[in-house]
Scaffold this active site. Sequence first.
Site, short mmCIF file in Angstrom:
data_model
loop_
_atom_site.label_atom_id
_atom_site.label_comp_id
_atom_site.label_asym_id
_atom_site.label_seq_id
_atom_site.Cartn_x
_atom_site.Cartn_y
_atom_site.Cartn_z
N ARG A 234 0.84 -1.19 0.00
CA ARG A 234 0.00 0.00 0.00
C ARG A 234 0.88 1.25 0.00
NH1 ARG A 234 -5.24 -0.87 3.82
NH2 ARG A 234 -6.02 0.71 2.37
N SER A 235 0.44 2.26 -0.71
CA SER A 235 1.18 3.50 -0.86
C SER A 235 2.54 3.20 -1.51
CB SER A 235 1.32 4.20 0.49
OG SER A 235 1.75 5.55 0.32
#
Length: 396
Positions: A234-235
């Site tokens: 994520r990110s």
Amino acid sequence: MAKTPTIFFRDDVFDDQFARTLAAVYAGASDLGEAFSAARAIGAHATPDKWYGGWLALARNVEASASAAAADGHSVTARGAYLRAAEYYRQAFFFIRHDLDDPRAQDAYADHVRTFAAAAPNLGVAFGEAVEIPYEGTTLHGWFFSPDDSGEVRPTVISPDGYDSTAEDGLAYVIGALERGYNVLTFDGPGQGRALYRDRLFMRPDFEAVLTPVVDWLLTRSTVDASKLVLFGRSFAGYLAPRAAAFEHRIAALVCDPPDPNLGLHIPAVAGSLAAPTIELEMRLSAEKREFFGARMATHGLTDVAEYFTTLREFDMTPVAGQVACPTLLVECEGDPLSSTGGADALAAAMTAPTTRITLTAESGAGGHCGGLGQKVWDGAVYDWLDGVLKGESAA
């Protein structure tokens, strides 16, 4: 791409960070009333210094209430307040990270870790254990979370940090896994959390060199099902996770949100040799720009903009994307600025493993970076897919 609505702060950079604290409510790691109280104290026109002062004041007040509750024997109240204080300390140092030696950042980071540990092991939503993972002559700091302390063997989510997160605040993004009976490992790799702030280990593009020792260590734990390891990206980990999965084939499933296989595409679109001087000028004129780029350069151990842009071009895993062997879910959330470079298209085109793509919309509540405030919407979409993959059903 639709812009996510403003919550409180006029500057999107501050508003997006505010959303992270609001989303931490899902993990019991923030309180809406406390968060908006800090926002009002900072004011809609935030600056890095105002941000630091507002969140630090809240963190100290909430920690004091936790200590008082603990002294009076109110363990549930104390645990919750320590957990919230940890999130507020994280926010305090968020916009002063360009200088790793700034004592304000060092102290607030230490307080973030300390108060989180004070809430453990029973965090209310999970049982958490601080762990040390052997890595190249030292150790990486992490947290191993379980839904309970039964000792049951479970599938396990591996969730590395992003560009600016820590092993502690990773809890806010894996509640859905714990609710569904998964273990979770969060950890600070090079350029992240303790590895960065204390040990000065900097980000590296070959993240498989980090993940493989992590998997080796994880498989020594008796409660981990070796056949059901799930890697979340994520990110910034939307680059790190697929890069590692191209080489580490003990992973049963991969989730990327947003897919970000080539970080060089994020270099500002200014012609050739003008890119670095333009950004340097912006950094001199704007504290926000100085922090934005300075904090990112710090994760790589750099202070020169041109060198930073050269380094970013090394973070391109598309040439090895065809080596990813496990079923993969590519998640794009409407309004996520990291989705604007077409990372999902590039990664999907380069992969040969079974690949599923989903888009979460602002209308559904999951618009913004990594689903924004719609973490329950995100959980439903991702874990329903994941449950099917781990049961041997079609990944498409």
